[in-house]
Structures are given as C-alpha cells and as structure tokens.
Design a protein around this motif. Structure first.
Motif, PDB file in Angstrom:
ATOM      1  N   LEU A   2      11.200  13.806  -2.735  1.00 21.23           N
ATOM      2  CA  LEU A   2      10.634  15.030  -3.290  1.00 21.23           C
ATOM      3  C   LEU A   2      11.745  16.057  -3.540  1.00 21.23           C
ATOM      4  O   LEU A   2      11.792  16.711  -4.589  1.00 21.23           O
ATOM      5  N   LEU A  52       0.820  -1.207   0.000  1.00 17.88           N
ATOM      6  CA  LEU A  52       0.000   0.000   0.000  1.00 17.88           C
ATOM      7  C   LEU A  52       0.858   1.262   0.000  1.00 17.88           C
ATOM      8  O   LEU A  52       0.542   2.238  -0.678  1.00 17.88           O
ATOM      9  N   ARG A  97       9.519   6.598   6.883  1.00 13.11           N
ATOM     10  CA  ARG A  97       8.907   6.696   5.559  1.00 13.11           C
ATOM     11  C   ARG A  97       8.570   8.145   5.224  1.00 13.11           C
ATOM     12  O   ARG A  97       8.802   8.613   4.116  1.00 13.11           O
ATOM     13  N   SER A 133       3.995  15.629  -0.478  1.00 13.33           N
ATOM     14  CA  SER A 133       4.258  16.341   0.776  1.00 13.33           C
ATOM     15  C   SER A 133       3.160  16.070   1.803  1.00 13.33           C
ATOM     16  O   SER A 133       3.432  15.942   2.985  1.00 13.33           O
ATOM     17  N   ARG A 158       2.025   2.038  -3.434  1.00 17.36           N
ATOM     18  CA  ARG A 158       0.939   2.469  -4.308  1.00 17.36           C
ATOM     19  C   ARG A 158       0.517   3.904  -3.977  1.00 17.36           C
ATOM     20  O   ARG A 158       0.306   4.722  -4.869  1.00 17.36           O
ATOM     21  N   ALA A 168     -11.104   9.891  -3.517  1.00 20.67           N
ATOM     22  CA  ALA A 168     -10.421   8.703  -4.042  1.00 20.67           C
ATOM     23  C   ALA A 168      -8.924   8.939  -4.235  1.00 20.67           C
ATOM     24  O   ALA A 168      -8.351   8.521  -5.227  1.00 20.67           O
ATOM     25  N   LYS A 169      -8.311   9.659  -3.286  1.00 25.69           N
ATOM     26  CA  LYS A 169      -6.866   9.894  -3.283  1.00 25.69           C
ATOM     27  C   LYS A 169      -6.356  10.703  -4.470  1.00 25.69           C
ATOM     28  O   LYS A 169      -5.163  10.750  -4.712  1.00 25.69           O
ATOM     29  N   GLY A 199       0.428   7.978  10.713  1.00 27.94           N
ATOM     30  CA  GLY A 199       0.823   6.579  10.652  1.00 27.94           C
ATOM     31  C   GLY A 199       1.961   6.223  11.587  1.00 27.94           C
ATOM     32  O   GLY A 199       2.310   5.063  11.722  1.00 27.94           O
ATOM     33  N   SER A 254       3.781  12.583   3.056  1.00 31.11           N
ATOM     34  CA  SER A 254       4.896  12.599   3.996  1.00 31.11           C
ATOM     35  C   SER A 254       4.401  12.966   5.381  1.00 31.11           C
ATOM     36  O   SER A 254       4.747  12.333   6.383  1.00 31.11           O
TER      37      SER A 254
END
Lengths: 384, 411
Positions: free
Chosen positions: A344, A98, A336, A321, A101, A314-315, A331, A324
């Motif tokens: 970037l 994920l 990450r 950024s 993606r 839907a993203k 999260g 991030s």
C-alpha cells in the motif's frame, strides 16, 4: 482521512510563512559559533528521538516483520524468528490462493474508491472555496463553518450516522422515494454500479473478460465499479473531507494578488475565463497538495470500514488497510499483514510521483502561445 | 492507514521492547505439565455482550478471589482478538480470557496458549462435541465456557393465522418447505436467515455432509451431501417462501423475525435476549431443526476460557477456571445472561429453568462444531461472501471453491 488533517495544518502554515528561507550571506558558512550549533542540535534532539522511536524504528520493524515468519508472540527480533525473503509478498501476488484473491479484491475496491472520491472531493472543495471566498456573500463565516464542520467530527461518529441514513428505510431512501426512485438497501448491496449501468442496457460480461483474471479476480469483476455499499462510503468521504480541502483552497485564493485579476478584466476576460485561465493555474501548488493528500487519505481508508461494514457485503468494501489489519490480528498472519501495508505504501508513493509528473509546470506550448501572440492585424492596429 | 497498520504492528513490537525483549518464557505448551505459580494477581479479559454479562463475571471472579486470597481483576475488551494479540506479542498477556474457536489455532500455533484441558478435574462432564471444538493438534486446550446451538424459531401469531397447529411443527425438509409456503403472505416471508455458513451449514449437516473426513485430514466440502443441503437452501430461497435476511433489509435473522418480515428464522439461543430487549411483543416458540436426508443436524458455537502460556500464575488461573465452569457457576451465568452451560450436569436444571428454550439444549446431541483450523475464518468468510448470490449460482460451483480454499489450510 483523519490522519491527513494534522498534516494539512502544517502545510498551510509553512506555505503562508512566505517562501523558503535562504541562508544568510553575511557570515561565511562554518563560522556560526560552536555554541549555536550545539544548542541547535540540543533543540532538535527531542524531536529526532521521538520521531526515531515512534516512526522510524516501528517502520523498520514492520519492514522486518514483512520479510520474516514472526508468529505474533514475543519480540520479532528474537533468534527464533526466521527470514523468509519476499515470500509474504509472493503469496499475495503469485500465491493464487485465497490470500491473493482477497488482496486482489481489496485493491479493486480501493482503486474504484480513489477514482471516484479524489476528483469529486477536489472539485467540490474548490467550488465551495470559490463560493465562500466571494466578498459579496453574506454570512461567509457561517457557511465556512458549516462546510468545515463534517471534517472536525469523528469519522466513527459520521459512519454511524451514515449507517442510519442509508438503511433500506432510512432518510436517503425516503428522500429518493419522493422522486419516485426506490432506493437500494445500500449497505447490503454488493452489486457494482458500473455493472449495474451496463446491465441496464443489456451488457453482461463477455467471455474474454470473465475467463481471464488478475490476482484471482476476473477482468470483468475488476470493472465492476464500486459496489452500492462502497458508493455510500464514497459520498461520505466527499462529505467529510471537502471541508478540509476547502480551507486549503480558501487560503490559496486569499494569497492571490488582485492585480492579475484586474489585468485580465481589463483584457476583457469574462468570469469563466478568469477562473480557468487565471485563477486555476495560480492554484497549481495547492491543487497538488490537495490531490496528494486525497490520494493518501483514500488509499488508507480504514475507520469507516472497521466501524461500518467490516468488508461486507460480499467483500465489496474490503480495503487493503482493513485486510492488513484482519490478516495480522484475526488471522495471526503478521508477515502478510505487514506486507500488505508496505504494498500500500508503495502504491501511494508511485501514484504521488506520477501525479507530480502530470502536474509539473510545463513551458507553454506553441499552439497555446499563438493564442496570445499579437496577430498580423493586431500588430497593424497597434502600429497605427 | 498503511502507516496506521505499520504503527500497530510495530507498536506491538515496541511493547515487546518495553518489556526487555522477553522471549516469552518456555514453549507455552508446557510439555512437562508443571504450572507456574506465584503470588501475582490475575487479570481476566472478556468480551461482554452487555452489562449483565460483565457484572456476572465480575461477581463470580470477586467471589473466587475472596475464597482463594488471590487478587483478580476483570477487564472488558472492546476488540478482544486485538487486545489478546497485543498482550501475547508484548509477553504480558491477560492470564485468563475468552477465546473463540476460530482464534484457537492461531494462538495455539504460536505458543501463546497453555494447553491445560487435561488437567481439569472433570473433563468428562463437558459435552463431547465441545471438547472436540477445543481439541487442536491432539491436545485439549481450554475449558468450554458455554455454548449455543441453532434452532427453528417460530412466530406464534403468524403460525396461528396460517391455520397451523402444534402437529404441523416441521420434522423434516418437506415439512419445512410446506409450512414456509403456508406462512408466506404478501407482508412477510415464511422463513428468513442470514446468508452465511453459520446458518446454511446446518442444512448441509442435515443432508449428512461435513467439511472434513473423520480424521480431519481431508476436505470433503464438495461432497454430494453438501451439494444436496445447499441445493435445498437454494430451492427454498428461489421459491420465494424463504429469503436471506439481507434481502429483506435486515441485519440478521433475528431482526427480520422481530420486525415481522419473516414468520420463522434459524437462530441460536442468543435470540432470547434480543427478543426481550428489542421486540418484547412478539410471541414465539423454538423447535429443533428439522431432519434432512442425513438425519437431524445443527451447528454449535462456543467459547472457552483460555489461559496464557506467559502467565506467571497459571496454577491460580486454572483454579479460577475450574470455579468458572463448575455446574453451579454456569447455572448462575445462564440465569444472568441466558447462555447454555457447557457441562452435562447442569443440563436438566437449565431445561427446567428455561422450558421455552429447551429445544436448543436438546440439539446438543446432534450438533456439529464450526471449523477451527488456522485460516478457517478467511475461508468461511469467502464462502459467506459467495452465499449472498446463491439464488443465481450453482451450489456445486460454490462448494468447489470452498473445497479448494479449505483443502489449502488443512495440515
């Protein structure tokens, strides 16, 4: 965007100060009195300390976080934090899950944003600058202020206004309805504009493109174009930043000598030719600045996403950024988050270098030169 | 913003510098059960739904402060996860704070939280499913603050206009499809709700589906039951009798319902506040979610009172939390800003005080919590982003990618 504006001010100042200062030749290097050197260092020390503490040290720490397994608690330099090499980067690029993606989607979204915003905002700001630079224009001051105004307003405030303007029953759709167009629910519509345009003429994804993917996003989806929601952000970026860049172009235009224009006029060049062949080439350094600042600002788009859509629908407005930020804070995956920030950073540096190479001064090509070389008949006329 | 992100990450790190690179004292899980104790005053960090909530919490904390003699100050966060992260990274976090189910795992994993659940005096009084929501790694981390469930909210006027009576309130899926069809007119759809797991998941639960097996060790997202639940939602939406809120141009189900674009919606008890504030003229009632093939089911949402592992005064923090989750105090909160108490001893009184919303609390018996694993928020967000295209997608395909993403984050 907001991060770009202070830099703009500085560049204009430096540019108009009259070129680089050469070291004096009257005194041999090294003979500058010791006192002068000491006081020189004394004067720059506060700046070095502040820049070091708030810019260099944080960047080094973030770089360390991006290659460590820091969990977000206590110091990243404590003994319990381990070095994991490029694993955070690897997860993003080769992870296949994920995280990869989401990263792919965010790059796709932001790339389309850049592709649309940078050329449009540059063209619009140049157009506005030429417009308000004309001596004959009445109320120039008013127009300059009006065009510049969106740039000084907080991006958060403008985002809120935009959300209102672009609702299903908002002012924009009301205006479109006068033209007989039924506007979309802008910020709820995840469909890509390129896909929509292709769909309108009956083209849907060929298997070759839909079956293969890069970073977990199928090739067909890479070519979706900005979503309708992202398009509203594109319009907003053009609206808010054109004023700033217009100011840069105005400064550059006012620095141009009138003699070259007059010479071109004497040679019989019309207004259009004078703009393309005389004015624009002289604006090359400013153009470089505007494009570079544009690239940096658009790859760093964050405020609008944070206040506006949080990456939805839907993203399709998810940007690196913003990703991030959420990876780190929501999260708790700090490595990450930092890795995304550095990818970037790399993208921006590479694109700036590419752009520099494209815009460099080239010797005039032979074909081009032949346009200006006196022709045989011309020479004859001249001899007569 | 790359620089912004770098600056933020390292801003945190710098704050850590500022406090002398404190190692964060202990492993946070407090394995020996001894709590820190000192004379330090407490800071309480909350995310408030509005002035009423902030004022109620301030009053409650001030009154505890007066009784106990320990100073305590309440701060309202503008971005709670960010401010909590900053506090934990710097080693000087708020002592007591709101904590959401999806933030629990991350903070528990990095040792920021004190697992104090077992030291509460009356853990049996909490609804058991709420205790489950805050149990991670076999430890009960924090006291559930209050909770919400989803119910079926019905517009009374449209109900009557469609010729429906009390006897028609749907108790199963067929009944729901039926009334949705009858309530659909050219002006509005019968039912609308958000295209997100937090609503659609209720139907998956009604079909008898779950996201993991009993032990929580294996993902069961692509089970036949979940496919059946999602297929039912797809059928509803494609029939035209139901719609996702976004497709009606509404930000959420409550907006679609309040503005009269839908006759029914699936929302939680927070809808009462929204209806009072924004749509006071709409007359509505609340029913339990209808049963599916797997029986009744709904989703439950909750927050807890977290205590920081780095708090120098955990003893006082625990006493404060005991006070905040006490029956009387929870009823006072419910009265002030409409939440449902997390303790069973307050349930009857709450139902008496809020007869119109009783269905929400009755639903606690069959409610299931939302996933709490670390990384679950991303997985759910991904599922949500795909749900928007449900009407043209294959439910099994959607669940298949949900399954693989979810399996990847299970321990």
């Amino acid at each position: 965007m907001s991060t770009a504006s202070p830099r703009v001010g500085r560049r204009v100042g430096a540019g108009s100060a009259g070129g680089p200062v050469r070291p004096g030749r009257t005194r041999r290097p090294g003979t500058a009195s010791r006192g002068e050197a000491t006081s020189g260092w004394l004067f720059v020390t506060p700046t070095i300390v502040i820049l070091g503490l708030f810019l260099l040290v944080p960047m080094v720490m973030a770089l360390w976080v991006s290659v460590s397994d820091w969990s977000g608690r206590g110091s990243p330099f404590s003994s319990s934090v381990g070095f994991v090499g490029l694993q955070n980067y690897d997860d993003l690029v080769n992870g296949g899950g994920l995280a990869a993606r989401d990263f792919g989607i965010s790059l796709r979204n932001n790339a389309w944003y850049v592709v649309f915003v940078v050329p449009i905002q540059t063209a619009v700001s140049l157009f506005l600058a030429v417009l308000v630079n004309r001596q004959v224009l009445r109320g120039r001051g008013f127009f300059r202020t009006a065009f510049y105004f969106p740039s000084v307003t907080s991006s958060v405030a403008i985002t809120v206004v935009w959300l209102f303007l672009f609702t299903q029953t908002g002012a924009v759709n009301r205006a479109l309805s006068w033209l007989g167009i039924e506007g979309p629910a802008w910020f709820q519509d995840p469909s890509g504009v390129v896909h929509n345009a292709l769909g309108a003429i009956g083209i849907t994804g060929p298997a070759l493109l839909t079956d293969h993917d890069l970073l977990g996003v199928s090739w067909w989806d890479w070519f979706a174009g900005p979503s309708v929601a992202m398009s509203a952000f594109v319009l907003m970026a053009v609206f808010t930043t054109s004023g700033t860049f217009m100011l840069l172009f105005i400064a550059a235009l006012q620095n141009l000598g009138g003699d070259v224009q007059e010479a071109a006029m004497m040679d019989g060049a019309n207004a259009w030719q004078r703009f393309w062949r005389v004015t624009l080439p002289q604006l090359r350094p400013t153009l470089f600045t505007v494009l570079t600042l544009g690239l940096i600002g658009t790859w760093q788009v964050f405020d609008q996403i944070y206040t506006g859509t949080q990456g939805g629908p839907a993203k399709t407005t998810l940007t690196p950024s913003y990703l991030s930020y959420t990876s780190a804070f929501a999260g708790q995956d700090w490595g990450r988050g930092a890795a995304i920030a550095f990818v970037l950073f790399a993208i921006i540096v590479v694109l700036t270098i590419v752009q520099r190479a494209v815009l460099r001064e080239r010797p005039v090509s032979r074909r081009r030169m032949s346009l200006y070389e006196p022709t045989a008949t011309g020479q004859k006329e001249a001899r007569r | 913003m790359a620089f912004g992100a770098i600056a933020t990450v390292t801003g945190l790190a710098l704050t850590a510098c500022g406090s002398g690179f404190s190692e964060g004292g202990g492993d946070g899980a407090s394995s020996d059960g001894a709590l820190t104790s000192s004379d330090d005053s407490l800071t309480v960090l909350i995310a408030s739904s509005g002035d009423a909530e902030a004022a109620a919490v301030r009053d409650a904390v001030a009154s505890w402060s007066g009784d106990s003699g320990t100073d305590a100050e309440v701060g309202v966060a503008s971005d709670l996860p960010q401010q909590l992260s900053q506090g934990f990274a710097s080693g000087s976090p708020a002592d007591v704070f709101y904590l959401s189910t999806d933030a629990l795992a991350g903070f528990a994993e990095n040792g920021s939280l004190l697992a104090y659940g077992d030291q509460l005096s009356e853990t049996d009084d909490f609804f058991p499913t709420l205790v489950d929501s805050f149990t991670y790694d076999d430890q009960f981390w924090c006291a559930p603050k209050d909770f919400s469930t989803l119910g079926l909210v019905i517009n009374e006027q449209m109900w009557q206009e469609a010729g429906l009576t009390d006897a028609d309130v749907p108790t199963d899926w067929d009944g729901l499809s039926d009334v949705a069809a009858k309530l659909t007119t050219p002006d509005h759809v019968g039912l609308a709700f958000g295209a997100e797991y937090a609503r659609v998941g209720a139907f998956m639960a009604e079909a008898g589906g779950s996201l993991t097996n009993e032990d929580g060790t294996e993902a069961t997202v692509d089970s036949d039951e979940n496919v059946e639940g999602l297929t039912y939602v797809k059928d509803l939406v494609t029939s035209g009798n139901a719609a996702f809120a976004a497709d009606l141009g509404a930000g959420w189900g409550g907006e679609a319902f309040g503005t009269g674009k839908a006759a029914m919606t699936v929302e939680g008890n927070w809808i009462a506040g929204a209806m009072n504030a924004d749509y006071p003229d709409v007359d509505y009632r609340v029913a339990e979610m209808p049963a599916g093939p797997g029986g009744q089911g709904t989703l439950q949402f909750t927050n807890c009172w977290g205590i920081a592992a780095d708090s120098p005064n955990q003893q006082a923090a625990l006493e404060l939390v005991e006070q905040l989750v006490s029956t009387d105090q929870q009823l006072a909160f419910a009265d002030a800003f409409g939440v449902m108490p997390s303790v069973q001893s307050a349930a009857d009184q709450w139902k008496t005080d809020n007869p119109d919303s009783a269905a929400f609390l009755d639903s606690a018996d069959f409610a299931v919590g939302v996933p709490t694993q670390q990384g679950a928020a991303d997985v759910i967000a991904d599922f949500n982003s795909q749900l928007e295209g449900l009407s043209s997608a294959e439910p099994a395909d959607l669940l298949e990618s949900f399954q693989s993403n979810y399996a990847a984050i299970l321990p």
